[in-house]
Structures are given as structure tokens and as C-alpha cells.
Design a protein around this motif. Sequence first.
Motif, PDB file in Angstrom:
ATOM      1  N   PRO A  22      48.853  11.098  89.587  1.00  0.00           N
ATOM      2  CA  PRO A  22      48.626  10.427  88.297  1.00  0.00           C
ATOM      3  C   PRO A  22      47.737   9.189  88.450  1.00  0.00           C
ATOM      4  N   HIS A 219      55.239   9.477  80.617  1.00  0.00           N
ATOM      5  CA  HIS A 219      54.639   9.652  81.943  1.00  0.00           C
ATOM      6  C   HIS A 219      53.544   8.661  82.282  1.00  0.00           C
ATOM      7  N   CYS A 220      52.889   8.049  81.328  1.00  0.00           N
ATOM      8  CA  CYS A 220      51.728   7.209  81.633  1.00  0.00           C
ATOM      9  C   CYS A 220      51.659   6.042  80.655  1.00  0.00           C
ATOM     10  N   THR A 235      55.598  13.857  77.280  1.00  0.00           N
ATOM     11  CA  THR A 235      55.505  15.273  77.633  1.00  0.00           C
ATOM     12  C   THR A 235      55.453  16.166  76.403  1.00  0.00           C
ATOM     13  N   GLN A 275      49.053  13.357  79.569  1.00  0.00           N
ATOM     14  CA  GLN A 275      49.262  13.036  80.979  1.00  0.00           C
ATOM     15  C   GLN A 275      48.502  11.790  81.439  1.00  0.00           C
ATOM     16  N   SER A 276      47.604  11.271  80.602  1.00  0.00           N
ATOM     17  CA  SER A 276      46.892  10.043  80.956  1.00  0.00           C
ATOM     18  C   SER A 276      46.402   9.376  79.673  1.00  0.00           C
ATOM     19  N   GLY A 295      47.491  17.892  78.819  1.00  0.00           N
ATOM     20  CA  GLY A 295      47.755  18.903  79.830  1.00  0.00           C
ATOM     21  C   GLY A 295      46.930  20.157  79.684  1.00  0.00           C
ATOM     22  N   ALA A 319      44.526  20.139  83.635  1.00  0.00           N
ATOM     23  CA  ALA A 319      45.238  19.031  82.999  1.00  0.00           C
ATOM     24  C   ALA A 319      44.605  17.700  83.398  1.00  0.00           C
ATOM     25  N   THR A 321      44.665  14.217  84.471  1.00  0.00           N
ATOM     26  CA  THR A 321      45.648  13.332  85.097  1.00  0.00           C
ATOM     27  C   THR A 321      45.147  11.909  85.298  1.00  0.00           C
TER      28      THR A 321
END
Length: 663
Positions: A22, A219-220, A235, A275-276, A295, A319, A321
Motif C-alpha cells: 500500500p 484501508h488508506c 473496502t 485502495q488509495s 480495486g 487494483a 494501490t
Amino acid sequence: MAAEDCTPLQLEGMLGFTGSVPNGLQYLPSGQHIVYPLAAGVVVRSIATGALAFLDPQQQGSNVTCLAISSDGRYLATGHDTFGSAKAFAYIWDVQKAIENCEDGNPSAGGCLVHSLQQHRGMVQALDFSCEGNLLVTVGGQDDNDLVVWDVETGKGICGSPASNSNDKLYSVKWLNNRNDRFVTCGQNQHFRVWEVCTSTPKLHAIDASMGSMRREMHCISISSDDAFAFVGTTTGEVLKFSIDRDDIKPYNEPDSQQPSLKHYNRKRFSKGVQSVACVVNPMTGNTNIIAGAGDGIVQILNPRLEPIPSHRVQLSGAVTSLSLSPDSKSFHAGTDMSQRYSIDISTFTAELRATCHYGPINDVKFPANCSDIFATASVHDIRVWNVKQRRELLRIQVPNLTCNAIDIAPSGTTITSAWSDGKIRAFYPESGKLKFMIPDAHTDEVTALTVVASDDDLGAEWRMVSGGKDGQVRVWKVLADTQQLLIHSVKEHSGPINSVVCNSDGTQVISSSEDGSCIVWDLNKGIRIHALFDQTIFHSALYHPDQSQYLTCGANYKLGYWDAYDGTGIRMIEGGEAEITCIDIQPSPLSSSPSGLESPTSPEWYVSGSADKSVKVWHYDDGITVRVGWGHSGTVNCVTISPDEKYIVSAGQDGGIFIWRR
């Protein structure tokens, strides 16, 4: 000679990018270099020249799990994983020294490591520098659940705390842009916390954000330039907007009056999660927009109301990241989990593919005969051809949903032959990558090994190939002017899968190595066994000595075996290390010069091995000792080869990275 006492192999270059890390692809503050993880280390690469430096802790290949760069560009921090419940390392590197190595053309010159930090068990999940660069925060994985603040100058821990009240996994940590005492964490089960650290006490204090009834896994994180808001990817495909103001640390009996809280989120979700994320200021309005990477490979800009801007949307491969803004905020780099690196212009929002590599295990690598400028690799879904000096991809041959287990190149260089997991042998034109011919049902199960008989003239009327299968069969094929392929011999004495097949120099014999603990030497013309080698091991590879007087083998018993080619009896066994030896290649000609450090009038022979301990070793053939060792891979080294001019050693493996070593 023990591996730790050997001269290190000098790294010439590398190909690859571990896109699953990540936020792993980042600009340095100068804007002239980028940083990204590869296998067990980190690459510092010049954008203008392509020169690079490789930062490798040489801790026998633990994977990079996270990285961060200080705001002044002085330091780079990397987090790593380890085995079981052992303590994992985080490292602090001197970026300026790495740039010097980059400019001097010495990728692995060293001297860059500043501190080794060891506290978390299992892995370091995330880390980040404070805005002044004097503090570093690290977060352990789910089995650790600790958060530690370190002094960057001394490398000593200042204070620590459990990362969450339960055993929820944290995924990201981000320091505020203008406050040296506050950072934010996010993770499972609506974990979003704003932390304040007092280094004089020392003390850590966290306040959980108010999210109402919303339950998300985050997640980020990206924080606006004025520290007013944090934007978090989930997510389930939302970008959440939090206010992150909070009270200063108070005495234990005084309640907090100001709490971080969820303010807004986008209604139109991204597929496969966000995801980012990255914040970018619109120069026309001064508003903070958000770049989201999803993703499913979509990168799109959201306005301050978290509404997608249709004109600023692009589709990438894999995806997304990593998102990293250039210092002038006119473009940004994006990295995907398929090991693709893109540069995207913000005004036009067009993506330019900057670099690519394999994103799965690499199973084989081969040079063409008498050509050291290019080599080919076999991996999941594709075969790729690379330029050695420019270190870039020249050709990609894709066969979706299949794995290429082995490749070989015809002596004339006009055909790339390949062995596939669907039981077929496919041959391709090296210029275009188009299919030249295919042998269906070459084996009843996977084709696991393949070689072209090098003594045959593949430009003539006929030439031969030898294949080995998971079914234990060895088969000899005759190719007639590339239009017809005939099976001329099929033999089965192995009871396990074939791991390698190698022909001798005059094309009269082939040796096959198998997981059943045997290597068998076959007469290619008659299709009968000449003799067999037996040991209590899984043989991974077997080679002929250049003068055909001996065989060299490697296997799961951690040993390198020397065998007499006359009657197949064992001559000696050499301890190869602390893990199974997975691949070997021998010096092409016995009369050429040896590696540096072995010069002598007799020009002793040498060979190279790759191992499950993630090392690449150069061996003195007669003495049976290790003379050089190279570290860098984070997984098993699956294949290794020596260039025809003997200047380079190329290794590749389970981590998808390709390393080019100076001999």
C-alpha cells in the motif's frame, strides 16, 4: 566458506515493482526521483536518467510491507515482515546517500542504512514520519496490535500504546501536515483515531471518531494540506470525510469536549473498494479535491462534495494501490498490484505506462545462444522479453489463465518454445510474439520442463525438442520445417513430476531430474536409458559439465551433487546452505576467465545456484566453496542463468523480481 564471509555479488540492475504494498510508489520531495519496493528492498530511481540504487537490508529476504519518506527528503523508512511470531524490522535509510549511489552507477554500494528498529511481532503494518521528520510512528500487524513512536536521530523508542482497544487490524497511519504531535490511524471495525503524542512526558492519547451507525473497514488515509479533514478509503467503495480536530491531552479525569467525526461520504461507490487516496488542491479555486484509486483499476477525481468528476477518470490495469503527487501537483504516479507504474497528467487525465513487470512467480529465464543483450522470462499468464542494458520490456506474449512453466530459445533465435500448465507446448515468433505452432496434449498433465536440442539446425528441415511432464514422462519431438511436429520417443521411468530436462552439447543425450529422487540420462537417438542417479531427495535440476565428464545436480537435501558421467556414480556432495537448492547454471565454457577474486593461470570453472533461502551464490567448481553471494529476493529463487558473454547473472523467483548481477 560461509555465505556471510563471501564477497557480495554486485547488483547491476533490477526489474520489478511490488505493487501490492500500500502506498509503495512515492515521489521524493525533490521531484527528481521515485521510490518503490521490490522484493526484500527498495529502489530509488532517477526519473530523468533511469539510474537507480537498491536499498537492501540483507536480512535474508523479508518482504517490504510499507514505506514512508520524511517531508524534507532526508530519510526513508521501510517496514518488513518476518516468520511466525519473531520480531520484524523497520529500517531508516539515508536518502541522500542512496541518490549518490544512484548517480555513481553503483546500485548496491551500501552505506545508506541509518537505524534498524525492532519491536513489532510478525510484521510492521504501517509507518509514517512526522511533519518535521524527527519522529517516526510504526504500527504492528494483527498479531502484535502495538503502536510505537521513535526518535529518528537516535533510533530509540519514545513511547508506545496498544493500537486499538480490541484486536482489530490497523491498515494505515498518517501524520498531520502541520502538527508534529498528531497522527491518524484507520483499520477494521470502524477504527478511526486521532492520536496526540507528548514526547516530554512521554505519553500517547487517542480519541475515536464518531461515525454514528456506519460500520466500515478503512484501508488508506490522506489528509488535507490545512489539516482540517482526513479522507479515508473503504473496502465497500466509499471515500469518507472526517473532521480531525480534537482536544489537547487533558488530565485523566477531564472529559474530551471536541471529538473527530464523520462529515460526509460519496454516494456513488467504487467497485472492489477504494485502495488509495490522495488530496490535490485545485489551483483555480483553492478547493481540495480527492484522487481515489479503486480495486477495479479506476482512478478518478472527486470534488470537495465527494462527487465524481466524469472528465477526470481513467482505467488502469490492476487494483490501484499507490497514488503519489508530484511536488508541482501537475501530475501523479499510480501503482497497481499487477506491477504496473503509470504517470498521469492531472489537467488532461491521460495515463502513460512508465514501467511494468511480472506480478506473479517467475518460473524460468533464458538467454538466446551467443546473445547477451536480451533474455526471456516465463511466468503466470505470459512470457516477456527484456533488454539487459536498458532494463525494459521488449515483448509480451500473453496466454490468459495459464502458467508458463519453462521456456527455451532455438539456437538461431527464431523461435521461443514454451511449456504450459494446460499440457500444451507453444512456439512463438520472437519479433511479433505470434503463435508459430502448438502441440496439443503434449503431456496428459502440465508440461513442466522443456529444452531445444542445441546441436540441431532449427533453420534446416528438422530439429528436435525434449519435454518433461507432471506425469513423469520424457518425450522427444521432431519439428519438420515448423509445419509438423512428430513424437519420436516417449519414455516413462520417473514416478514423479519432471523438474528439468537438459541436453548435452552434441545432442546425443538428455538428462531429466525428477521429484521421485532420481535423475535419468537418456539416449536421444534410441530413446532408452543410459544410466540413472539416485538420492533421497527431490532433484530440482541437473546439468552437464562443459566437458561432459560430470553431472551437477541440486535438490531439496540442501546439497549440490557431483556425479561421474561414465557410470553415474556419485563423486561428492557439497553443503549448499540452510535451505533447498532450487536452480543452478554453469559457466558456459571451461576456458573463460573466472569471477573476480578467483583469477589464476588455470582459469578455474565456476557455477551459480539459487536457493529457497532467497540467495544467489557463485561457487568455485573444483574447490566446492562459495565465493560470492547476492541477497535481494524476498522469496525462493526459482531460476538463475549466466549470460553467454559471462558478464551477467540473471536471477528471478517467487517474488516476481528480476535481478541482474555483475559476474
